[in-house]
Design a protein around this motif. Sequence first.
Motif, mmCIF file in Angstrom:
data_model
loop_
_atom_site.group_PDB
_atom_site.id
_atom_site.type_symbol
_atom_site.label_atom_id
_atom_site.label_comp_id
_atom_site.label_asym_id
_atom_site.label_seq_id
_atom_site.Cartn_x
_atom_site.Cartn_y
_atom_site.Cartn_z
ATOM 1 N N THR A 38 -5.762 -3.201 -6.714
ATOM 2 C CA THR A 38 -6.915 -3.460 -5.850
ATOM 3 C C THR A 38 -6.819 -2.667 -4.554
ATOM 4 O O THR A 38 -5.729 -2.300 -4.108
ATOM 5 N N ARG A 39 -7.972 -2.441 -3.971
ATOM 6 C CA ARG A 39 -8.019 -1.778 -2.658
ATOM 7 C C ARG A 39 -8.163 -2.876 -1.597
ATOM 8 O O ARG A 39 -9.052 -3.719 -1.697
ATOM 9 N N THR A 40 -7.270 -2.863 -0.612
ATOM 10 C CA THR A 40 -7.214 -3.977 0.321
ATOM 11 C C THR A 40 -6.634 -3.530 1.655
ATOM 12 O O THR A 40 -6.328 -2.352 1.848
ATOM 13 N N THR A 41 -6.472 -4.476 2.561
ATOM 14 C CA THR A 41 -5.792 -4.262 3.842
ATOM 15 C C THR A 41 -4.514 -5.080 3.851
ATOM 16 O O THR A 41 -4.545 -6.280 3.566
ATOM 17 N N ASN B 236 -7.530 -0.201 3.761
ATOM 18 C CA ASN B 236 -8.130 0.528 2.643
ATOM 19 C C ASN B 236 -7.088 1.239 1.786
ATOM 20 O O ASN B 236 -7.195 2.437 1.505
ATOM 21 N N VAL B 237 -6.067 0.504 1.355
ATOM 22 C CA VAL B 237 -5.019 1.089 0.514
ATOM 23 C C VAL B 237 -4.992 0.377 -0.835
ATOM 24 O O VAL B 237 -5.465 -0.752 -0.972
ATOM 25 N N THR C 57 -4.562 4.204 -10.530
ATOM 26 C CA THR C 57 -5.979 4.192 -10.154
ATOM 27 C C THR C 57 -6.438 2.786 -9.821
ATOM 28 O O THR C 57 -5.917 1.787 -10.355
ATOM 29 N N GLU C 58 -7.421 2.707 -8.944
ATOM 30 C CA GLU C 58 -8.003 1.414 -8.592
ATOM 31 C C GLU C 58 -8.612 0.756 -9.809
ATOM 32 O O GLU C 58 -9.286 1.407 -10.607
ATOM 33 N N GLY C 59 -8.354 -0.529 -9.987
ATOM 34 C CA GLY C 59 -8.894 -1.269 -11.128
ATOM 35 C C GLY C 59 -8.000 -1.293 -12.335
ATOM 36 O O GLY C 59 -8.260 -2.060 -13.283
ATOM 37 N N ALA C 60 -6.949 -0.457 -12.361
ATOM 38 C CA ALA C 60 -6.035 -0.452 -13.499
ATOM 39 C C ALA C 60 -5.328 -1.806 -13.597
ATOM 40 O O ALA C 60 -5.134 -2.498 -12.583
ATOM 41 N N THR C 61 -4.926 -2.166 -14.808
ATOM 42 C CA THR C 61 -4.214 -3.423 -15.027
ATOM 43 C C THR C 61 -2.722 -3.134 -15.157
ATOM 44 O O THR C 61 -2.316 -2.208 -15.870
ATOM 45 N N VAL C 62 -1.908 -3.901 -14.446
ATOM 46 C CA VAL C 62 -0.463 -3.721 -14.503
ATOM 47 C C VAL C 62 0.198 -5.034 -14.895
ATOM 48 O O VAL C 62 -0.326 -6.123 -14.628
ATOM 49 N N ALA C 63 1.352 -4.909 -15.561
ATOM 50 C CA ALA C 63 2.111 -6.090 -15.939
ATOM 51 C C ALA C 63 2.847 -6.653 -14.751
ATOM 52 O O ALA C 63 3.293 -5.900 -13.873
#
Length: 339
Positions: free
Chosen positions: A42-45, A282-283, A330-336
């Motif tokens: 996710t993109r967040t602060t 925004n990271v 990439t943003e939105g990718a799913t990780v374990a």
Amino acid sequence: MAWTGAAALLAAAVGAAAVGFGGDSAGTAVTGRTPPATAQVTRTTLTATKTVDGTLGYGDTVTVAAKSQGTITWLPAEGSTVTRGHAVYSVDADRRPLLYGTMPLYRELRDGVEGKDVELLERNLDKLGYDGFDVDDTFTWATAEAVEDWQDDLGLDVTGTVQPGDVVVADGRIRVAELRKALGDTASGPVLDATGTTREVSVALDVADEHLVAKGRPATVELPDGATVKGKVTAVGTVATETTSGTDTATTVEVKVSVSGLKKSYDAAPVEVTIVSERRDNVLAVPVGALLALAEGGYGVQVVQGTATRYTAVEVGLFADGKVEVEGVTEGATVAVPK
């Protein structure tokens, strides 16, 4: 003290089993069951904080001393506030008013005298509503007339001159912290201790953590009753002090934090201060638990694509709030997120 940043979180990440790519740094897709726990990139602060113990009060204490002979005939109440032009104490029924400034009066001010102390007097007279003179560094006949009007309004002897012991000079309004004299005492030496009127927290910060704070950074102060108020770092000391408690020795610098929105009145209280040490806007971020230590060195994540997964190396940045800043996915990718 509690540090919510990289040290503890990185240790958790390193604790994961080392994974090797065996060649391709992008990893190889492996078909298998979907991991039991996953999360999205996710993109967040992210905000890293440092929590330290502090003491709420009114800042440094200064001593107000009388510089004239006589008897103390009036004193303010402890805890009261004195503003410009009002009496700090009285000697022989004559008030000693407060003037704002940073230079103490050290000589008689009269017609013909020049200097910064003259400017201080004239600036205060102007703020108190007296006019007819220029606010500069020269004491003229016009200044003397304004002084006479001021003395008359205060009920003092009208002389047109000002002696060092006639006034009290402070850099702003003062709060009476403790009386050092009683009514009837001789008017020489310390009369009272005073502080500023702004609430602030003093923190003895370990020098090893000094790089984590800076003037202007936001903070949150938790009061003894659990309520929190906003704060801001106003000063970071440059003098280190060594203190010993039992067998422990600590070297600290003083950090001051101003507070706002304080509704309950505490003259002094132990508090906890959480200071924002770093912020990244925004990271991309993943849960810290998603990090894997790579056999080749560095860190990676296990990217989930349907029923297949692959290991991808990532560059890590700020650790905060149970998450870590990453680059390489990439943003939105799913990780374990291994358990």
